[in-house]
Design an enzyme around this catalytic site. Structure first.
Site, PDB file in Angstrom:
ATOM      1  N   GLU A 215      -1.064  34.539 -31.879  1.00 18.97           N
ATOM      2  CA  GLU A 215      -0.775  35.613 -32.334  1.00 18.97           C
ATOM      3  C   GLU A 215      -0.063  36.485 -33.395  1.00 18.97           C
ATOM      4  OE1 GLU A 215       0.833  34.783 -27.945  1.00 18.97           O
ATOM      5  OE2 GLU A 215       0.472  34.062 -29.882  1.00 18.97           O
TER       6      GLU A 215
ATOM      7  N   CYS B 170       3.912  34.003 -25.372  1.00 20.40           N
ATOM      8  CA  CYS B 170       4.914  33.110 -24.554  1.00 20.40           C
ATOM      9  C   CYS B 170       6.131  35.266 -24.307  1.00 20.40           C
ATOM     10  CB  CYS B 170       5.406  32.463 -25.539  1.00 20.40           C
ATOM     11  SG  CYS B 170       6.297  32.624 -27.337  1.00 20.40           S
TER      12      CYS B 170
ATOM     13  N   TRP C   3     -21.589  -6.012 -31.545  1.00 19.74           N
ATOM     14  CA  TRP C   3     -20.521  -4.853 -30.778  1.00 19.74           C
ATOM     15  C   TRP C   3     -21.455  -4.034 -29.508  1.00 19.74           C
ATOM     16  CZ3 TRP C   3     -16.313  -2.614 -32.158  1.00 19.74           C
ATOM     17  CH2 TRP C   3     -16.072  -3.525 -33.051  1.00 19.74           C
TER      18      TRP C   3
ATOM     19  N   ARG D  73      -9.487   9.728 -31.019  1.00 24.53           N
ATOM     20  CA  ARG D  73      -8.038   8.595 -30.737  1.00 24.53           C
ATOM     21  C   ARG D  73      -7.009  10.474 -31.008  1.00 24.53           C
ATOM     22  NH1 ARG D  73      -8.023   2.337 -32.355  1.00 24.53           N
ATOM     23  NH2 ARG D  73      -8.684   1.526 -30.773  1.00 24.53           N
TER      24      ARG D  73
ATOM     25  N   THR E 126      -5.554  -7.368 -24.536  1.00 21.39           N
ATOM     26  CA  THR E 126      -6.416  -6.641 -25.719  1.00 21.39           C
ATOM     27  C   THR E 126      -5.665  -7.068 -27.064  1.00 21.39           C
ATOM     28  OG1 THR E 126      -7.409  -5.035 -24.250  1.00 21.39           O
ATOM     29  CG2 THR E 126      -7.217  -4.836 -26.417  1.00 21.39           C
TER      30      THR E 126
ATOM     31  N   ASP F 121      -7.731  -9.457 -29.490  1.00 25.45           N
ATOM     32  CA  ASP F 121      -8.497  -8.512 -30.794  1.00 25.45           C
ATOM     33  C   ASP F 121      -7.591  -8.013 -31.528  1.00 25.45           C
ATOM     34  OD1 ASP F 121     -10.170  -8.337 -28.865  1.00 25.45           O
ATOM     35  OD2 ASP F 121     -10.246  -6.907 -28.362  1.00 25.45           O
TER      36      ASP F 121
ATOM     37  N   LEU G 193      -5.067   0.426 -33.084  1.00 21.95           N
ATOM     38  CA  LEU G 193      -4.498   1.316 -32.683  1.00 21.95           C
ATOM     39  C   LEU G 193      -4.228   2.339 -33.356  1.00 21.95           C
ATOM     40  CD1 LEU G 193      -2.867  -0.346 -29.512  1.00 21.95           C
ATOM     41  CD2 LEU G 193      -5.521  -0.148 -29.764  1.00 21.95           C
TER      42      LEU G 193
ATOM     43  N   GLY H   4      -7.187  -3.247 -21.083  1.00 24.74           N
ATOM     44  CA  GLY H   4      -8.932  -4.036 -21.119  1.00 24.74           C
ATOM     45  C   GLY H   4      -9.406  -3.891 -19.311  1.00 24.74           C
TER      46      GLY H   4
ATOM     47  N   THR I  59      -5.916  -3.530 -16.710  1.00 23.37           N
ATOM     48  CA  THR I  59      -4.881  -2.418 -16.819  1.00 23.37           C
ATOM     49  C   THR I  59      -6.075  -1.404 -16.775  1.00 23.37           C
ATOM     50  OG1 THR I  59      -4.286  -3.737 -18.722  1.00 23.37           O
ATOM     51  CG2 THR I  59      -4.381  -0.859 -18.650  1.00 23.37           C
TER      52      THR I  59
END
Length: 361
Positions: free
Chosen positions: A52, A75, A170, A184, A196, A200, A204, A294, A297
């Site tokens: 605003e 607000c 893949w 992400r 993982t 791998d 991340l 993985g 989890t």
């Protein structure tokens, strides 16, 4: 143009800051006078001007007598910035159209009442459902003091994420992988299990170099290799290792000296109490977490009833081996009637693959 049309514009403005405003919501604003748009604005990042205020500052004409369209209730209290409602009243705006109320009890409905007392007409609830969906993590964070937990995985038609030998590259197409990677950047943190990391060795990272995603590793026995890629080029506290209270204290201190945040969780039976973890993440102002594996989890988070939403990428492939790895593992489902069912399920194609999205009860 209708109120819905202008609110759609405000919503598109809000989305321009997707993934950049946490722990604040995404908000867009449009100012209209005599049927003409005279200003627009959106909240760019936490601590910057709210939508605003940006719109008021950007106005190309006098806003007195104009209508303000804003996706979330303005607000009315002092936080990182002064109350927006006071600036709106002082500006001479005559009408405010609000997409949805602020879920924060400090503000919920208070600003609308203040605008009414100042003689400003208000309309509330235009595109409300869509706008609550837009800021779903913020609503969850305010109401439950925990982040929204979204679980994501890629699988074959028969529910496999890897062959019996562990081959997984893949499952899905390159187009899906790029889409998935870009997701992400909409989150505060990425969470994976220690297997993982060991198998791998992922980085991340998101797509945007400026997005400093938190990297959360569930590691009950502190098995994380100190040379793992998750530790490369990270800021203090960017990596979070979640372990048990009985894990190696010497290694925990070694990690902390490297700037890693080590969170010690109590146990529920043989599993870590992940509700404890997510409440801790909430205290650290994380509003959403993307879980990428993985399978054990993912199974533990679902089994502890902590998952909110699932994103399942399905490739038109079959592995057909009972020994192949399943997408979800570790849940205690004894019969089909007690299986968890997703609700509000939607599907859409991404290239040759299909994205299935749904919510956990």
């Amino acid at each position: 143009m209708s109120d819905q049309d202008y609110m759609q514009m405000a919503m598109r403005l809000a989305l321009r800051a997707q993934g950049k405003t946490s722990p604040n919501p995404m908000v867009g604003a449009v100012i209209v006078k005599n049927g003409k748009i005279i200003s627009q604005g959106f909240h760019r990042s936490c601590g910057s001007d709210h939508a605003e205020i940006v719109a008021l500052k950007n106005a190309q004409a006098n806003v007195k007598g104009a209508t303000l369209y804003v996706t979330l209730e303005p607000c009315g209290h002092y936080g990182r910035t002064p109350p927006c409602v006071d600036a709106i009243i002082a500006s001479g705006i005559k009408k405010v159209v609000v997409g949805t109320r602020d879920p924060n009890p400090v503000n919920n409905g208070a600003s609308i009442r203040k605008l009414n007392r100042a003689g400003i007409k208000t309309v509330v609830g235009v595109l409300q459902e869509e706008l609550q969906k837009l800021n779903e993590p913020f609503f969850k964070f305010i109401q439950d003091k925990r982040p929204l937990i979204v679980i994501k995985w890629a699988q074959t038609l028969d529910g496999k994420i890897a062959t019996a030998t562990g081959s997984s590259k893949w499952i899905t197409s390159e187009k899906t992988r790029k889409f998935s990677h870009k997701l992400r950047d909409q989150f505060d943190a990425i969470l994976v299990g220690i297997n993982t990391v060991i198998k791998d060795d992922p980085f991340l990272n998101g797509v945007s170099a400026s997005k400093k995603l938190k990297k959360i590793i569930i590691d009950p026995h502190l098995l994380v290799p100190l040379r793992a890629n998750i530790f490369r080029n990270v800021a203090q506290g960017q990596v979070i290792i979640v372990t048990s209270r009985s894990s190696d204290k010497i290694k925990a201190r070694s990690l902390e000296k490297r700037g890693v945040l080590v969170v010690s969780c109590p146990r529920i039976g043989t599993s870590l109490d992940l509700r404890f973890l997510f409440e801790e993440l909430g205290r650290r102002n994380m509003v959403n977490v993307l879980v990428e594996g993985g399978s054990r989890t993912i199974g533990k988070i679902i089994d502890q009833r902590l998952a909110d939403r699932a994103l399942i990428f399905i490739a038109p492939k079959l592995i057909g081996d009972q020994g192949a790895l399943s997408a979800v593992n570790g849940m205690r489902v004894k019969d089909v009637s007690s299986a968890l069912r997703l609700k509000n399920v939607t599907t859409r194609p991404i290239g040759e693959d299909i994205l299935v999205e749904g919510y956990f009860n």
